[in-house]
Design a protein around this motif. Sequence first.
Motif, PDB file in Angstrom:
ATOM      1  N   ALA A 170      -7.532  29.676 -15.103  1.00 18.98           N
ATOM      2  CA  ALA A 170      -8.850  30.007 -14.557  1.00 18.98           C
ATOM      3  C   ALA A 170      -8.897  31.462 -14.094  1.00 18.98           C
ATOM      4  O   ALA A 170      -9.892  32.172 -14.337  1.00 18.98           O
ATOM      5  CB  ALA A 170      -9.201  29.077 -13.402  1.00 18.98           C
ATOM      6  N   MET A 171      -7.844  31.929 -13.456  1.00 12.75           N
ATOM      7  CA  MET A 171      -7.821  33.302 -12.960  1.00 12.75           C
ATOM      8  C   MET A 171      -7.697  34.296 -14.121  1.00 12.75           C
ATOM      9  O   MET A 171      -8.355  35.345 -14.130  1.00 12.75           O
ATOM     10  CB  MET A 171      -6.653  33.478 -11.989  1.00 12.75           C
ATOM     11  N   ALA A 188      -9.127  43.525 -18.801  1.00  9.96           N
ATOM     12  CA  ALA A 188      -8.045  43.144 -19.724  1.00  9.96           C
ATOM     13  C   ALA A 188      -6.674  43.417 -19.122  1.00  9.96           C
ATOM     14  O   ALA A 188      -5.751  42.603 -19.261  1.00  9.96           O
ATOM     15  CB  ALA A 188      -8.211  43.889 -21.045  1.00  9.96           C
ATOM     16  N   ASN A 189      -6.511  44.561 -18.456  1.00  3.70           N
ATOM     17  CA  ASN A 189      -5.208  44.904 -17.861  1.00  3.70           C
ATOM     18  C   ASN A 189      -4.762  43.844 -16.864  1.00  3.70           C
ATOM     19  O   ASN A 189      -3.613  43.386 -16.867  1.00  3.70           O
ATOM     20  CB  ASN A 189      -5.288  46.264 -17.171  1.00  3.70           C
ATOM     21  N   GLU A 190      -5.687  43.456 -15.983  1.00  4.65           N
ATOM     22  CA  GLU A 190      -5.360  42.470 -14.952  1.00  4.65           C
ATOM     23  C   GLU A 190      -5.063  41.097 -15.572  1.00  4.65           C
ATOM     24  O   GLU A 190      -4.176  40.374 -15.109  1.00  4.65           O
ATOM     25  CB  GLU A 190      -6.501  42.351 -13.947  1.00  4.65           C
ATOM     26  N   ALA A 191      -5.816  40.740 -16.609  1.00  3.02           N
ATOM     27  CA  ALA A 191      -5.594  39.447 -17.269  1.00  3.02           C
ATOM     28  C   ALA A 191      -4.198  39.373 -17.872  1.00  3.02           C
ATOM     29  O   ALA A 191      -3.466  38.387 -17.690  1.00  3.02           O
ATOM     30  CB  ALA A 191      -6.651  39.222 -18.351  1.00  3.02           C
ATOM     31  N   ALA A 197      -1.622  41.323 -17.093  1.00  2.16           N
ATOM     32  CA  ALA A 197      -0.618  41.442 -16.026  1.00  2.16           C
ATOM     33  C   ALA A 197      -0.380  40.086 -15.355  1.00  2.16           C
ATOM     34  O   ALA A 197       0.761  39.726 -15.049  1.00  2.16           O
ATOM     35  CB  ALA A 197      -1.072  42.477 -14.997  1.00  2.16           C
ATOM     36  N   LEU A 198      -1.457  39.337 -15.129  1.00  2.00           N
ATOM     37  CA  LEU A 198      -1.322  38.020 -14.510  1.00  2.00           C
ATOM     38  C   LEU A 198      -0.598  37.058 -15.441  1.00  2.00           C
ATOM     39  O   LEU A 198       0.175  36.206 -14.999  1.00  2.00           O
ATOM     40  CB  LEU A 198      -2.698  37.474 -14.136  1.00  2.00           C
ATOM     41  N   PHE A 199      -0.848  37.198 -16.737  1.00  2.00           N
ATOM     42  CA  PHE A 199      -0.142  36.367 -17.718  1.00  2.00           C
ATOM     43  C   PHE A 199       1.360  36.628 -17.655  1.00  2.00           C
ATOM     44  O   PHE A 199       2.167  35.690 -17.690  1.00  2.00           O
ATOM     45  CB  PHE A 199      -0.684  36.661 -19.118  1.00  2.00           C
ATOM     46  N   ARG A 200       1.750  37.898 -17.530  1.00  2.60           N
ATOM     47  CA  ARG A 200       3.184  38.225 -17.435  1.00  2.60           C
ATOM     48  C   ARG A 200       3.780  37.694 -16.125  1.00  2.60           C
ATOM     49  O   ARG A 200       4.898  37.172 -16.102  1.00  2.60           O
ATOM     50  CB  ARG A 200       3.377  39.739 -17.526  1.00  2.60           C
ATOM     51  N   VAL A 211      -5.733  34.754 -23.259  1.00  2.00           N
ATOM     52  CA  VAL A 211      -5.194  36.113 -23.334  1.00  2.00           C
ATOM     53  C   VAL A 211      -5.327  36.757 -24.712  1.00  2.00           C
ATOM     54  O   VAL A 211      -5.448  37.985 -24.808  1.00  2.00           O
ATOM     55  CB  VAL A 211      -3.710  36.143 -22.887  1.00  2.00           C
ATOM     56  N   LEU A 212      -5.327  35.961 -25.766  1.00  5.00           N
ATOM     57  CA  LEU A 212      -5.371  36.555 -27.108  1.00  5.00           C
ATOM     58  C   LEU A 212      -6.626  37.395 -27.361  1.00  5.00           C
ATOM     59  O   LEU A 212      -6.533  38.469 -27.978  1.00  5.00           O
ATOM     60  CB  LEU A 212      -5.241  35.461 -28.175  1.00  5.00           C
TER      61      LEU A 212
END
Length: 581
Positions: free
Chosen positions: A315-316, A326-329, A331-334, A351-352
């Motif tokens: 959700a986040m 996009a950067n934050e998305a 970064a949160l995935f990592r 993320v894709l």
Amino acid sequence: MRMELASSCSPSYCFHQQGRSCRTHILSESSIQEARLLRPSISTLVHATGLRIIKEKAKREHRQVTNIKQVKQLYAYKFRNGTGNMYDMCSSVDNARLVFDKIYESDVFSWNLRIRGYARSGPYEEAIVLYVNMLCAGIQPNNFTFPFVLKACAAFSAMQEGAQIHSHVIKMGFDMDVYVGAGLISMYAKCCNMEDARKVFDKISQRNVVLWTALIAGYAQNRKVIEAFKVFNRMQVEDMKPDPVTIVSVVLASSHLRDFRICEMIHGYIIRRGFESHVYVDTGIIDMYAKCRSVRSARRVFDRMPNRNVVSWNAMVTGYARNGHANEALALFRRMQRVGMKPDSVTMLCVLPECTHLVYLQTGEQIHGYIIKSGFESDNFVGNSLIDMYAKSGRIGIARDIFQKMCRRDLVSWNTIITGYAIQGFAEDVFSVFSQMQRAGMKPNAITFVSVLSACSHAGLLDKGWHYFDCMTKAYLIIPKVEHYACMVDLLGRTGHLVEARDLIKQMPLEPSASVWGTLFDACRFRGNVEIGHHVAEHLFELEPENAKCSILLSNIYARAGRWEDLAKVITMIEGSSKIK
């Protein structure tokens, strides 16, 4: 698949397993007991996967099962040991067949078990087929049967079948059962029929929180926000306390408004009532704030969560992606991976899309590697998203390879690769894949033809454009939308047929949008056609009076044609509109 109610059931009931088509006649109550036993072909689909040791033990135990009593004992054993329904947990269809093909006596419990498996995991049509077979076998459904069957109807929006089953509910006296009622409400809601859903609710006098929640969720899913809030208020007036599932539905309704103040009010109510620590409620709040474009508020809720699951992380990540971060998305995935939270296929879908830009393509390739290692590549949604990512970033060859390796290509798969070729300007490849799609028996839809017509337009292939436009309307009976007309207008404009483009717009059964007129206006500017350009500009001024771009472009057309008086009028108009602002 469609079912029909009939006054009697005959042995002529047929079920074509290989063709996945069936024609079923539901028995009336009087003839159920007279119907002879029909033993259906069982191919229960079950959920993914328990431990290997459970599967192996299940296989051994399956060979011993020959009656329903043993099934119940085995089911109870698995349930007591925390593994739930073994037939839902084992991923082998053959294992399920081993059980049910050996059962010579069956009761409503075994039928419910099978119906439940299909209702949860699909194919959902088979749950309804089993329900029909159950009636033909002389087995009377109970109050547990109907919620499963109705859930299957809801899953593929089978309102006709659901309405017929509703009539069975009434005939068999279960219409006052709150759980059956909740199933009916959910079914009608999924079929966008809130009128009948409300009738079911109003008819039941003794209501519990499940019934109230089903109605609120139905209104929320259908974006009827005011009705959802009215039911929620009435629920509290009648002293029925909401549970976390109710709150999630209210949050969903609030998110449709995209009003930050209302979101804060709902959040405050949740805190006062002590629901904030519930993981799914918090996840709903994150989504609600993200839809209101308040990513900071969403992140504060996320950071304060005492417990997070993969849905919360998704959700986040989606919230960041939806709002252009996009950067934050990524970064949160990592970070999600660093803290040991295992991403699922939904995470990949989040993320894709953010990796379509060349600057993030390397990250996308890394995610692709993770997808292969994690076994998500077989997921059609993930595969389609990979095709889209590589196609939009210019790696159309890799996109094609992924498409060709897919075991099951759905309509989205075909549309994605066709759109990818169209975006990159490979018109001949678009036509080739479209032909393959037809040979494979996949019926194109309106989206397919937008991509095909766009490819014709960019390549300047007028004859092919008309061919595919006629194919869409005559062969596939698809009614053209504004996007299709815009493609044809662009094609006619590119090839210099400005009069035909203007006439096509006038003949449109739909109201031409500013984008359609704008497409023709760009062609007039490119070709230097003042008369048609002036005519088109008048329509654009009516549709977008505050858009100065059209006035500036029209002034350029007049200047190139040496029409200085008209140019002066346009400049005066531009200056007048700027003073008003």
